[in-house]
Every structure is written in C-alpha cells, then in structure tokens.
Design a protein around this motif. Structure first.
Motif, mmCIF file in Angstrom:
data_model
loop_
_atom_site.group_PDB
_atom_site.id
_atom_site.type_symbol
_atom_site.label_atom_id
_atom_site.label_comp_id
_atom_site.label_asym_id
_atom_site.label_seq_id
_atom_site.Cartn_x
_atom_site.Cartn_y
_atom_site.Cartn_z
ATOM 1 N N LEU A 261 2.762 -2.765 -4.922
ATOM 2 C CA LEU A 261 2.610 -3.145 -3.513
ATOM 3 C C LEU A 261 3.219 -2.082 -2.612
ATOM 4 C CD1 LEU A 261 3.869 -6.853 -3.674
ATOM 5 C CD2 LEU A 261 1.494 -6.082 -3.656
ATOM 6 N N THR A 262 2.750 -2.058 -1.376
ATOM 7 C CA THR A 262 3.447 -1.273 -0.369
ATOM 8 C C THR A 262 4.604 -2.126 0.154
ATOM 9 O OG1 THR A 262 2.166 -2.102 1.509
ATOM 10 C CG2 THR A 262 1.264 -0.173 0.343
ATOM 11 N N THR A 263 5.530 -1.476 0.815
ATOM 12 C CA THR A 263 6.645 -2.210 1.405
ATOM 13 C C THR A 263 6.131 -3.264 2.382
ATOM 14 O OG1 THR A 263 8.073 -0.291 1.168
ATOM 15 C CG2 THR A 263 8.753 -1.936 2.767
ATOM 16 N N ARG A 264 5.149 -2.896 3.202
ATOM 17 C CA ARG A 264 4.591 -3.844 4.181
ATOM 18 C C ARG A 264 3.932 -5.036 3.502
ATOM 19 N NH1 ARG A 264 3.462 -1.674 9.517
ATOM 20 N NH2 ARG A 264 5.581 -1.672 10.287
ATOM 21 N N GLN A 265 3.219 -4.774 2.410
ATOM 22 C CA GLN A 265 2.579 -5.875 1.698
ATOM 23 C C GLN A 265 3.633 -6.840 1.160
ATOM 24 O OE1 GLN A 265 0.269 -3.495 -1.030
ATOM 25 N NE2 GLN A 265 -1.626 -3.898 0.092
ATOM 26 N N HIS A 266 4.686 -6.291 0.584
ATOM 27 C CA HIS A 266 5.774 -7.140 0.091
ATOM 28 C C HIS A 266 6.375 -7.942 1.241
ATOM 29 C CE1 HIS A 266 10.215 -7.426 -1.210
ATOM 30 N NE2 HIS A 266 9.574 -8.481 -1.649
ATOM 31 N N GLN A 267 6.635 -7.291 2.356
ATOM 32 C CA GLN A 267 7.210 -7.978 3.511
ATOM 33 C C GLN A 267 6.291 -9.094 4.007
ATOM 34 O OE1 GLN A 267 7.850 -4.754 6.254
ATOM 35 N NE2 GLN A 267 9.718 -4.081 5.238
ATOM 36 N N ALA B 3 2.433 -11.010 12.151
ATOM 37 C CA ALA B 3 2.671 -9.897 13.081
ATOM 38 C C ALA B 3 4.058 -10.012 13.702
ATOM 39 C CB ALA B 3 1.592 -9.873 14.164
ATOM 40 N N GLU B 4 4.424 -11.198 14.126
ATOM 41 C CA GLU B 4 5.737 -11.407 14.739
ATOM 42 C C GLU B 4 6.857 -11.170 13.738
ATOM 43 O OE1 GLU B 4 9.032 -12.246 16.960
ATOM 44 O OE2 GLU B 4 7.032 -11.713 17.653
ATOM 45 N N ARG B 5 6.749 -11.731 12.550
ATOM 46 C CA ARG B 5 7.811 -11.610 11.552
ATOM 47 C C ARG B 5 8.008 -10.156 11.096
ATOM 48 N NH1 ARG B 5 11.185 -15.801 11.506
ATOM 49 N NH2 ARG B 5 11.758 -15.324 9.380
ATOM 50 N N LEU B 6 6.908 -9.387 11.042
ATOM 51 C CA LEU B 6 6.998 -7.987 10.621
ATOM 52 C C LEU B 6 7.189 -7.055 11.807
ATOM 53 C CD1 LEU B 6 6.110 -9.246 7.950
ATOM 54 C CD2 LEU B 6 4.576 -7.330 7.646
ATOM 55 N N ARG B 7 7.117 -7.624 13.020
ATOM 56 C CA ARG B 7 7.280 -6.852 14.253
ATOM 57 C C ARG B 7 6.236 -5.741 14.345
ATOM 58 N NH1 ARG B 7 8.969 -9.520 17.681
ATOM 59 N NH2 ARG B 7 9.896 -7.845 18.848
ATOM 60 N N ILE B 8 4.974 -6.123 14.081
ATOM 61 C CA ILE B 8 3.853 -5.187 14.178
ATOM 62 C C ILE B 8 2.816 -5.778 15.119
ATOM 63 C CG2 ILE B 8 4.236 -4.169 11.896
ATOM 64 C CD1 ILE B 8 1.996 -5.918 10.772
ATOM 65 N N ALA C 108 -1.568 -6.410 11.709
ATOM 66 C CA ALA C 108 -1.405 -7.551 10.806
ATOM 67 C C ALA C 108 -2.756 -7.978 10.233
ATOM 68 C CB ALA C 108 -0.737 -8.721 11.529
ATOM 69 N N VAL C 109 -3.803 -7.921 11.045
ATOM 70 C CA VAL C 109 -5.149 -8.257 10.559
ATOM 71 C C VAL C 109 -5.532 -7.303 9.425
ATOM 72 C CG1 VAL C 109 -7.611 -8.280 11.157
ATOM 73 C CG2 VAL C 109 -5.937 -9.302 12.715
ATOM 74 N N GLU C 110 -5.324 -6.014 9.636
ATOM 75 C CA GLU C 110 -5.647 -5.020 8.594
ATOM 76 C C GLU C 110 -4.824 -5.256 7.336
ATOM 77 O OE1 GLU C 110 -5.142 -1.149 10.331
ATOM 78 O OE2 GLU C 110 -6.554 -1.577 11.951
ATOM 79 N N LEU C 111 -3.557 -5.554 7.502
ATOM 80 C CA LEU C 111 -2.670 -5.813 6.371
ATOM 81 C C LEU C 111 -3.142 -7.039 5.590
ATOM 82 C CD1 LEU C 111 -0.083 -5.309 4.755
ATOM 83 C CD2 LEU C 111 1.179 -6.502 6.568
#
Length: 145
Positions: free
Chosen positions: A45-51, A71-76, A81-84
C-alpha cells in the motif's frame, strides 16, 4: 502612522529544555511516520492508502463514512479523496454502497482483504506505539510547571 512600529507581543518564556522537548517530539513523530510508511509499503500500500483504510475503519462513532469524511480525516481535497477511493476500489480494498436513506450519498466500507491487511498493519503500529510510549509520556510531562 505607517512608519510606527507595533509594540512587541509578549510571549511566554521558553526554556532550552522546551526547545529540546519539542525537537525530540518532532523526531519521534518523524520516526513513527517513517516506520508507518515502510510497513504500508511492505503490505503493498501507499501511505495514503493505509491512512484511508484506517480513517474508514477507525471513523469516530464507527458510523458510515463518505468520501468527504475521508478527505477531512486525511486533510486532502475532495477530488483527491475521490481518486484515492477509486484506486482503493480498483485494488479490491474498498466498496462503495449507496446510502439507503439518502440515495445521493455514497458510503464506503472495507473489503475482507482490506480488513485483514489493516489488522496486520495496526498490530505492528500498536507495537511500535507501545515501544515509544514511555518516551512520549516523558516529553509530555513538563517539569517545574
């Protein structure tokens, strides 16, 4: 009056020990984040995916989670967030469900594969937190205050 200087704002007296505590705290955070990144990458996983997986699983109140919540929890940004979430869906880690009460809302849930992966990652992270907890506690207690 633009040439007049503003009076200096009063600030707390910061001791050398405070700078050292802050420096050590940031160092421990960086070490933990580096540990987390390596663990995520080892799990594929990427760090973002794990988060994102952790944000969905660990959402406050355990309630339903939307892309906006991620999006809020990851501050993005929302579109990020849609792409993630799209990538997580393509990887078989997240499923989108239509909210039964509000058909405009899309709710996210982890697949069994994601649950297993996240459980392993979380166990490793909890072990690491247990290891650094004494150092963090020592930093959070201000002596002489």
């Amino acid at each position: 009056m633009s040439g007049m200087t503003q009076p200096k704002k009063s600030r707390l007296a910061i001791k050398q020990a405070d700078y050292q505590r802050l420096s050590e705290f940031r160092y421990l955070i960086r070490r933990f984040l580096e540990f987390s990144q390596i663990q995520a990458e080892d799990a594929g996983l990427t760090t973002r995916q794990h988060q994102a997986l952790l944000a969905i699983k660990g959402f406050p109140s355990g309630g339903p989670v939307t892309i906006g919540d991620v999006a809020e929890r990851l501050r993005i940004r929302h579109h990020s967030a849609v792409e993630l979430v799209n990538r997580l869906g393509e990887a078989g880690l997240v499923v989108r469900d239509q909210d039964k009460d509000d058909h405009r809302r899309v709710l996210l849930r982890l697949t069994e594969r994601a649950e297993d992966c996240l459980a392993e990652l979380s166990a490793a992270h909890l072990d690491e937190l247990s290891r650094i907890e004494p150092m963090l506690r020592r930093l959070l207690v201000r002596d002489g205050d």
